[in-house]
Design an enzyme around this catalytic site. Sequence first.
Site, PDB file in Angstrom:
ATOM      1  CB  CYS A  68      -1.027   0.068   1.177  1.00  0.00           C
ATOM      2  SG  CYS A  68      -0.166   0.140   3.072  1.00  0.00           S
ATOM      3  CG  HIS A 106      -4.077   0.686   4.090  1.00  0.00           C
ATOM      4  ND1 HIS A 106      -3.657  -0.008   3.108  1.00  0.00           N
ATOM      5  CD2 HIS A 106      -5.237   1.510   3.531  1.00  0.00           C
ATOM      6  CE1 HIS A 106      -4.269   0.362   2.010  1.00  0.00           C
ATOM      7  NE2 HIS A 106      -5.130   1.126   2.233  1.00  0.00           N
ATOM      8  CG  ASP A 127      -6.824   1.795  -0.905  1.00  0.00           C
ATOM      9  OD1 ASP A 127      -5.795   1.066  -1.377  1.00  0.00           O
ATOM     10  OD2 ASP A 127      -6.799   2.104   0.453  1.00  0.00           O
TER      11      ASP A 127
END
Length: 289
Positions: A68, A106, A127
Amino acid sequence: MTIAAYLGRIGLPHLLGAPPTAENLRALHAAHVEKVAYEALEIWLDRPTSVDPAESVARILRGRGGYCFHLNGAFHSLLTALGYDVTRHVGGVQSPGDEPNVGANHLVLTARGLPSPENPGGEWLVDVGLGDALHEPLPLVAGVYRQGPFTYGLRASEVAPGGWRLDHDPRGSFLGMDFGPASAEMSAFDEQHHHLTTSPESGFVRVCSVSRRDGSGVDQLRGLTLSRIGSSGTGAGAHELTLDTARDYFAALADVFVLPLDDVGAEEKDRLWRRLHGAHEAWLAGRAT
């Protein structure tokens, strides 16, 4: 960053100079998760990384992926260069057994100013770093959303005032993700990046993980176990097999995950395979006891 090279990497060279729109954001997001794998192979190759977006972009342009901090960090750079109004946020992924959190494990993106018929307000959850989750951006509006085989819920967060909670499909690899409303700098993720890439407690350190999302499902490789959730050439449902040889393993990386590993030499590949095979044997031995 070479915008043209990045767009070429994800197969959308025609979007160079295109206006920021909801439709173009959707195309960029889907192409990114389809072409750029979610992967933590660098940890198993003993190659340290940082959260520097420039480093992540360079690695993506070499044909690799990341997790991420890398993927959303690089995507933020691309979207900003293309003229999108995009913001980074501190988030927290909730794994089974954990409580909802915003513990900075994250990095989340949101975009605004992109109205569409289904989202007149024009704010979006963006995302590309959630592995087996989003294929396209979600309207930043509470509701239930279907993408391929997965159903997601989006609602107000109970642990981040003013923030949001994404509930993953029950078949997903995590329960959900919360994020706060404030903007964040990349330095906010330094500590968690160090933990996730070095700690024996980190899931990335314990299991070598790779995944790639597409419109009809997700392919995942955990250790030597290759699985598919969603429709595939053999039909719908879940499929799983073990990759028994180095040849099969690296072929799967190239063919399924678009990871030919052109930046990894033969000796490194051999060390990686021996390490993966040893971890798999240890897992089998532990399961048998």
